[in-house]
Design an enzyme around this catalytic site. Structure first.
Site, short mmCIF file in Angstrom:
data_model
loop_
_atom_site.label_atom_id
_atom_site.label_comp_id
_atom_site.label_asym_id
_atom_site.label_seq_id
_atom_site.Cartn_x
_atom_site.Cartn_y
_atom_site.Cartn_z
N GLY A 1 1.19 -1.28 -0.09
CA GLY A 1 0.15 0.16 0.16
C GLY A 1 0.67 1.14 -0.43
O GLY A 1 1.69 1.41 -0.71
N CYS A 2 0.52 2.45 0.58
CA CYS A 2 1.28 3.44 0.52
C CYS A 2 2.16 3.98 0.91
O CYS A 2 3.12 4.54 0.78
CB CYS A 2 -0.59 4.65 1.19
SG CYS A 2 -2.06 4.72 0.17
N TYR A 3 2.49 2.61 1.91
CA TYR A 3 3.97 3.50 2.76
C TYR A 3 5.32 2.56 1.87
O TYR A 3 6.19 2.39 2.08
CB TYR A 3 3.88 2.99 4.20
CG TYR A 3 2.92 1.88 4.20
CD1 TYR A 3 3.91 0.80 3.89
CD2 TYR A 3 2.08 1.49 5.77
CE1 TYR A 3 3.04 -0.58 4.68
CE2 TYR A 3 1.69 0.25 6.26
CZ TYR A 3 2.39 -0.43 5.57
OH TYR A 3 1.52 -1.80 6.37
N ALA A 4 4.74 1.62 0.78
CA ALA A 4 5.95 1.04 0.04
C ALA A 4 6.78 2.02 -0.06
O ALA A 4 7.91 1.22 -0.69
CB ALA A 4 4.98 -0.07 -1.34
#
Length: 372
Positions: free
Chosen positions: A159-162
């Site tokens: 998700g977004c923190y990848a």
């Protein structure tokens, strides 16, 4: 008596350059038209319209072509999102296989010079919006002409923190192998997973997302952004607030309305605790010049600003990326960093910064950096 060999400090990884890319179709207004078709209840439409105006998003982009008029809704030339006949997951994955490499290649092409001349030794690709094998890592190496002996890593479904996790991998690679030259690619086709639904919360969540890609060159060469350290944290009892499931009709995201409040509360506690093992590393807010925060949505940015009691303009780069592009999942934070790099005046002193992103868990990934 023999002495111990001298210990040398590990190399510092630097983001030397960032390239970004967007697909050609601007679809924000067309999405509003699609929602009008899916929400027959005037009360729900009024709520949606009110929330959409507060989203602080002006534009979003997709590889899917929208109709020529808002009333046409949001559909591909071959009726990819035809009312009553939304595609299954296999059809969506075929589109991912076709378009994700193209968008990633566009981002790589924005880096200075030919990537084949950069001596790339490692390739890291992060994506959560599709799957294909051979993977994007292999496809990009073949399409760009990078040496096929380059080591490859895929960061998937985070998700977004990848973005932070992929940079952390590059950080560790350069620290252990100073001559390494790492290509980090984030590519997301979020609009591939629109759902046909009358669920207002799901439609508001889909309002945020768009497509985008970034490519970064990370080496030990001291220019650009110096990556100093990384830290992960999670909020207890929040695992169900952000979820991402594979269904027969694409990937289904759940974004709970309590997420911003939980983030603000957790960051407020971190600020008050001010501990060396915390997200601020025992430093005061005033010790950081730059705040590279994932632009997950206006409410997320407001929560970070409120929880950490940031100055009014601290999140201006993140808010600008949200306004101009929407939430591109893992690529978004790289757009924020690219904006900071582009805005740095040559010859001015380095600026200290902290980057952070939030995602399923509910977890936060953060890193400290210096913009040189």
């Amino acid at each position: 008596m023999t002495g111990h060999p001298a210990r040398h400090a590990p190399a510092t990884a630097h983001i030397n350059a960032i390239g970004t890319a967007l697909p050609p179709h601007e679809i924000h207004a067309a999405y509003h038209g699609l929602v009008d078709h899916m929400l027959p209840d005037p009360r729900k439409r009024a709520i949606y319209d009110r929330m959409a105006k507060r989203s602080a998003i002006d534009r979003r982009y997709s590889f899917i072509r929208s109709g020529d008029a808002v009333d046409d809704g949001y559909e591909h030339a071959d009726s990819f999102y035809a009312p009553g006949a939304y595609p299954g997951t296999s059809s969506r994955m075929r589109q991912y296989e076709k378009w994700a490499p193209e968008l990633a290649l566009d981002a790589i092409g924005q880096l200075d010079g030919d990537i084949t001349d950069q001596g790339i030794t490692h390739v890291i690709v992060a994506s959560c919006t599709g799957f294909v094998a051979p993977g994007l890592d292999q496809i990009l190496i073949k399409r760009t002409g990078i040496d096929p002996s380059a080591e490859r890593t895929l960061v998937g479904f985070m998700g977004c923190y990848a973005a932070v996790n992929s940079l952390r991998l590059a950080h560790h690679i350069v620290r252990s192998t100073p001559e390494a030259r790492v290509l980090v690619v984030n590519v997301e086709l979020c609009t591939l997973h629109l759902q046909e639904t009358q669920d207002l919360d799901k439609l508001l969540a889909m309002l945020l997302f768009s497509d985008g890609a970034s490519a970064a060159l990370v080496t030990a060469e001291p220019k650009g952004i110096a990556l100093l350290d990384f830290r992960a944290a999670s909020i207890p009892g929040s695992a169900d607030l952000i979820t991402w499931h594979i269904t027969d009709q694409g990937f289904l995201m759940h974004l709970d309305g309590h997420v911003p409040a939980r983030i603000a509360e957790a960051l407020g506690m971190e600020r008050s605790r001010n501990a060396p093992d915390g997200i601020l590393r025992g430093q005061a807010v005033a010790d950081y010049d730059l705040w590279a925060v994932h632009a997950g949505g206006r409410s997320i940015l407001d929560a970070v600003e409120r929880g950490l009691e940031l100055p009014a303009q601290a999140l201006a780069p993140s808010r600008a990326v949200l306004r101009e592009n929407g939430n591109m999942s893992s690529a978004t934070l790289m757009f924020v960093l690219a904006r900071m790099m582009a805005g740095k005046t040559p010859g001015t002193p380095p600026q200290s910064g902290i980057g952070m992103a939030f995602g399923p868990g509910l977890a936060a990934e953060s890193f400290r950096f210096n913009l040189l």
